[in-house]
Enzyme design. Sequence first.
Site, PDB file in Angstrom:
ATOM      1  N   CYS A   7      41.615  49.974  25.175  1.00 31.70           N
ATOM      2  CA  CYS A   7      41.576  50.185  23.725  1.00 31.70           C
ATOM      3  C   CYS A   7      42.080  51.600  23.449  1.00 31.70           C
ATOM      4  O   CYS A   7      42.769  52.175  24.300  1.00 31.70           O
ATOM      5  CB  CYS A   7      40.184  49.917  23.147  1.00 31.70           C
ATOM      6  SG  CYS A   7      38.899  51.037  23.740  1.00 31.70           S
ATOM      7  N   ARG A  13      35.314  49.621  22.273  1.00 36.16           N
ATOM      8  CA  ARG A  13      35.628  48.225  22.581  1.00 36.16           C
ATOM      9  C   ARG A  13      35.838  47.941  24.062  1.00 36.16           C
ATOM     10  O   ARG A  13      35.202  47.026  24.624  1.00 36.16           O
ATOM     11  CB  ARG A  13      36.884  47.788  21.793  1.00 36.16           C
ATOM     12  CG  ARG A  13      36.653  47.719  20.294  1.00 36.16           C
ATOM     13  CD  ARG A  13      37.959  47.663  19.516  1.00 36.16           C
ATOM     14  NE  ARG A  13      38.707  48.919  19.625  1.00 36.16           N
ATOM     15  CZ  ARG A  13      39.878  49.152  19.056  1.00 36.16           C
ATOM     16  NH1 ARG A  13      40.446  48.194  18.335  1.00 36.16           N
ATOM     17  NH2 ARG A  13      40.465  50.319  19.184  1.00 36.16           N
ATOM     18  N   ASP A 123      38.335  47.764  15.265  1.00 40.12           N
ATOM     19  CA  ASP A 123      37.825  49.034  15.780  1.00 40.12           C
ATOM     20  C   ASP A 123      36.536  49.392  15.034  1.00 40.12           C
ATOM     21  O   ASP A 123      36.579  49.659  13.828  1.00 40.12           O
ATOM     22  CB  ASP A 123      38.903  50.109  15.550  1.00 40.12           C
ATOM     23  CG  ASP A 123      38.526  51.435  16.168  1.00 40.12           C
ATOM     24  OD1 ASP A 123      37.383  51.563  16.656  1.00 40.12           O
ATOM     25  OD2 ASP A 123      39.374  52.335  16.159  1.00 40.12           O
TER      26      ASP A 123
HETATM   27  P1  4NP Z   1      37.766  52.380  20.760  1.00 40.65           P
HETATM   28  O1  4NP Z   1      37.350  53.115  19.385  1.00 40.65           O
HETATM   29  O2  4NP Z   1      39.265  52.422  20.814  1.00 40.65           O
HETATM   30  O3  4NP Z   1      37.236  51.000  20.608  1.00 40.65           O
HETATM   31  O4  4NP Z   1      37.099  53.170  21.883  1.00 40.65           O
HETATM   32  C1  4NP Z   1      37.794  54.387  19.055  1.00 40.65           C
HETATM   33  C2  4NP Z   1      37.124  55.483  19.546  1.00 40.65           C
HETATM   34  C3  4NP Z   1      37.535  56.749  19.202  1.00 40.65           C
HETATM   35  C4  4NP Z   1      38.633  56.913  18.367  1.00 40.65           C
HETATM   36  C5  4NP Z   1      39.313  55.801  17.893  1.00 40.65           C
HETATM   37  C6  4NP Z   1      38.893  54.548  18.231  1.00 40.65           C
HETATM   38  N1  4NP Z   1      39.038  58.224  18.013  1.00 40.65           N
HETATM   39  O5  4NP Z   1      39.986  58.348  17.210  1.00 40.65           O
HETATM   40  O6  4NP Z   1      38.441  59.202  18.453  1.00 40.65           O
END
Ligand code: 4NP
Length: 151
Positions: A7, A13, A123
Amino acid sequence: MRILMVCLGNICRSPIAEGVMRHKAKEQGLDWIVESAGTESYHVGEAPHRFSQKICLEHGLDISHQRAAKFTVDSFAVYDKIYALATDVYEEIKYIGGKDADMSKVELFLNELHPGKNESVPDPYYGGEDGFKPVYELISKGCDAIIRNNK
Ligand code: 4NP
């Protein structure tokens, strides 16, 4: 089979997908290696988001030991199957891989569940705890489909 779940941050995720997929594969007696990574490096070294840990614990899975890692071009040589949890992640994987990207190894995670629909796992990072429950359910169904389609 070596599987990588990917991800953006590798804290919301894909850590859930790693924990759930590893557990379900083991339950089925499948000798699969499952890991996860993120296309962004903001959270490298961090444990999964507390709500990802919580929803997994509610389903009997402890993912607290997992640590965020960055997806790199080297991953194409290491893994047999690379699952992008969302369409933007798929594009980033292609970009990071550049000329060495073996995109035949990369599939959109939810296409195993809903073939050809090109759907993304939403997300949950910018929302509250409520967002993590549907994300968990979707990931769990996706992992069931991966087992059905690949064992
Ligand atoms: P993930 O969610 O891709 O599901 O781990 C996110 C976690 C952090 C960020 C974006 C999405 N971020 O921009 O820091």
